[in-house]
Design a protein around this motif. Structure first.
Motif, PDB file in Angstrom:
ATOM      1  N   ARG A  50      19.042   5.031  39.637  1.00 37.28           N
ATOM      2  CA  ARG A  50      20.100   6.021  39.376  1.00 37.28           C
ATOM      3  C   ARG A  50      19.904   6.516  37.951  1.00 37.28           C
ATOM      4  N   THR A  53      23.473   6.965  32.403  1.00 35.07           N
ATOM      5  CA  THR A  53      24.585   7.857  32.033  1.00 35.07           C
ATOM      6  C   THR A  53      24.867   7.719  30.535  1.00 35.07           C
ATOM      7  N   ALA A  70      18.346  15.908  30.211  1.00 37.73           N
ATOM      8  CA  ALA A  70      19.121  15.573  31.417  1.00 37.73           C
ATOM      9  C   ALA A  70      19.087  16.738  32.408  1.00 37.73           C
ATOM     10  N   LYS A  78      21.958  11.485  32.933  1.00 35.58           N
ATOM     11  CA  LYS A  78      23.131  12.334  33.217  1.00 35.58           C
ATOM     12  C   LYS A  78      24.084  12.245  32.026  1.00 35.58           C
ATOM     13  N   VAL A  80      27.670  12.534  30.642  1.00 37.35           N
ATOM     14  CA  VAL A  80      28.992  12.428  31.281  1.00 37.35           C
ATOM     15  C   VAL A  80      30.155  12.518  30.287  1.00 37.35           C
ATOM     16  N   HIS A  97      26.867  20.532  31.870  1.00 38.90           N
ATOM     17  CA  HIS A  97      26.669  19.212  32.481  1.00 38.90           C
ATOM     18  C   HIS A  97      27.832  18.799  33.379  1.00 38.90           C
ATOM     19  N   ILE A  99      31.008  18.249  32.685  1.00 37.58           N
ATOM     20  CA  ILE A  99      31.793  17.140  32.109  1.00 37.58           C
ATOM     21  C   ILE A  99      33.287  17.448  32.264  1.00 37.58           C
ATOM     22  N   ARG A 103      36.787  13.672  29.683  1.00 43.60           N
ATOM     23  CA  ARG A 103      35.646  13.085  28.958  1.00 43.60           C
ATOM     24  C   ARG A 103      35.150  14.025  27.858  1.00 43.60           C
ATOM     25  N   CYS A 118      30.215   4.669  30.479  1.00 45.93           N
ATOM     26  CA  CYS A 118      28.828   5.025  30.795  1.00 45.93           C
ATOM     27  C   CYS A 118      27.892   4.007  30.161  1.00 45.93           C
ATOM     28  N   ASP A 119      26.587   4.200  30.389  1.00 48.22           N
ATOM     29  CA  ASP A 119      25.627   3.197  29.902  1.00 48.22           C
ATOM     30  C   ASP A 119      25.412   3.282  28.395  1.00 48.22           C
TER      31      ASP A 119
END
Ligand code: NAD
Length: 466
Positions: A50, A53, A70, A78, A80, A97, A99, A103, A118-119
């Motif tokens: 995946r 993010t 991205a 991605k 976000v 994007h 968003i 966010r 997110c990551d």
């Protein structure tokens, strides 16, 4: 005696064939294949299950560049979330994007008032706003892509390192030159042993005079307290490349430099505070804001003039730093600086020259059996034992699919792999390695201001007494 160029043999001798170099031309990474930039110690690229993010703090030039990755590779990354105070920049990124409003924030602090969503966090705020969001993001367990300079002091850099290690975060520092085909090839030639034992390196960063005036006299990096000294804000890339190519820690540093031209006492007689205020030498001045921004319409990139028409640009020049006389700004960063360095028994010198007619870094490397001369377009390698020369050119061999000689997307690609696979070893450079170049920068700046040669021992700068 001159021996005809034997490129194939030279490439073979350093472990690369023309076929291998052709991989630089690939744009898209391929499952199980080496990184498209073909770095020497390649890893097999793996398509993420995946996309990673991430939220962007600071949607200016750099934020948009990384966000562009991205859009080019949505299966990898991605975006976000976004924090950005300038409404049209925030809007641009959010729209591009998808968003949601929840966010989107006007400043980085707000992004950390909500639970982790997110990551990773991409920090592309101005230099003086790196430390705050970096510490907040690490505290909450995010991975980071952090623009250089890491922070504004050695202590702040160490805080970030300690927290990153404590939280086991993956931190990519945007030393984009390390991800370019050109500098990878330079490093590879040196490591291949083709030049023999490394003896010395000379490296020049010619900033180019209009770029100097735009960014370091009128622009965001003009003042070291608000941003960073020149060696950190502009040349930490170069110090990083020197450290990388030398392949060993820096042991001694000495620096000289000053702000010689862009000062009030150098202003032409009668020059007013702004170019448009009837300056008597405006038509002859190479730094005329009217000429650069209004007539030529250059360097307007991300500066948010209200419109492209002359009236809008005039209005913008009247109220921003970009309309100011270059001799009457609140700038203090140097326009010339030299640094002498020792990496153990390798000597090196670096020069940042603000007032050149050209840009493009120049490097000369001398080894016991050959030398290398490079200008960011080509590498000219001569082996004086074998009496062989070969030329490597970016045009012929380099895959340049983004800014900074391909380094912008090269960096994001590695970082996405590292975050997606939870393996910081996939990054070409680590936070610790970037810290070394920052230590050289802070130390050299201290030498410039206080004088003397400084020894670098175990991450500390000590005066040698001489
Ligand atoms: N790696 C490289 O080669 C490279 C090149 C250029 C710049 N940089 C670095 O990248 C960083 C950004 O540079 P840039 O050229 O994109 O500058 P920029 O001014 O275009 O972008 C910075 C953005 O941060 C926003 N910002 C300001 N305060 C903020 C806040 N409180 N919260 C969120 N956003 C805020 C600004 O409005 C601006 O849009 C700097 O640290 C710079 O030194 C790196």
């Amino acid at each position: 005696m001159t021996v005809p160029m034997n490129r194939r043999e030279m490439l073979r001798s350093i472990g690369l064939t023309a076929g291998a170099l052709a991989s630089y031309r690939l744009v898209r990474a391929q499952e199980g294949q080496p990184h498209p930039l073909g770095r020497p110690s390649t890893y097999a690229w793996v398509k993420p299950g995946r996309p990673v993010t991430a939220a962007i703090m600071g949607a200016g030039g750099r934020g948009r560049t990384y966000a562009g990755y991205a859009q080019a590779f949505p299966e990898e990354l991605k975006i976000v979330g976004v924090a950005e105070p300038i409404p049209n920049r925030n809007e641009f990124l959010a729209k591009g994007h998808g968003i949601p409003a929840a966010r989107r924030w006007d400043t980085w602090e707000r992004a950390f008032e909500v639970p982790k969503f997110c990551d990773a966090i991409i920090i592309t705020t101005p230099d003086h706003l790196h430390y705050g969001p970096a510490m907040a993001a690490l505290e909450m367990g995010y991975h980071l892509l952090l623009e250089k300079a890491i922070a504004q002091s050695w202590t702040q850099c160490n805080d970030i390192l300690a927290l990153a290690r404590g939280k086991r975060a993956i931190v990519g520092i945007c030393h984009v030159l390390r991800y370019t085909p050109y500098f990878r090839m330079m490093k590879h030639v040196v490591d291949s042993g083709r030049l023999g034992r490394l003896l010395s390196i000379q490296h020049l960063e010619p900033v180019e005079h209009i770029h100097m005036s735009h960014s370091f006299v009128r622009g965001n990096w003009r003042n070291s307290r608000e941003s960073n000294p020149m060696l950190l804000s502009k040349s930490c890339h170069d110090l990083d490349i020197l450290r990388w190519v030398a392949g060993r820690a820096c042991t001694k540093v000495q620096s000289f430099g000053s702000l010689r031209l862009f000062r009030e006492d150098m202003a032409p007689p009668g020059a007013p505070a702004r170019c448009a205020d009837g300056c008597p030498v405006e038509s002859k001045c190479p730094f005329s804001a009217l000429e650069i921004y209004l007539r030529r319409k250059t360097w307007l990139g991300h500066k948010d003039t209200p419109g492209d028409d002359d009236a809008s640009i005039r209005e913008w020049l009247g109220r921003t730093n970009y309309g100011r006389c270059v001799y009457r700004c609140d700038n203090d960063v140097v326009d010339n600086q030299v640094v002498n360095l020792e990496f153990g028994d390798i000597s090196a010198s670096f020069a940042m020259e603000g007032l050149t007619s050209y840009a493009g870094r120049r490097t000369r490397i001398m080894g016991a059996r050959g030398d290398l001369v490079g200008d960011e377009n080509q590498l000219d390698v001569y082996d004086f034992h074998a009496k062989e020369r070969f030329l490597w050119t970016v045009l012929e061999h380099g895959q340049v699919d983004s800014g900074h000689g391909g380094g912008d997307y090269g960096l994001v690609r590695d970082w996405v792999q590292a975050v997606g696979r939870s393996d910081e070893g996939l990054l070409t450079t680590t936070l610790e390695a970037s810290m070394e170049s920052h230590l050289i920068g802070f130390t050299a700046e201290r030498s410039r201001l206080e004088g003397g040669t400084l020894k670098v021992v175990d991450g500390r700068a000590l005066r040698t007494g001489k």
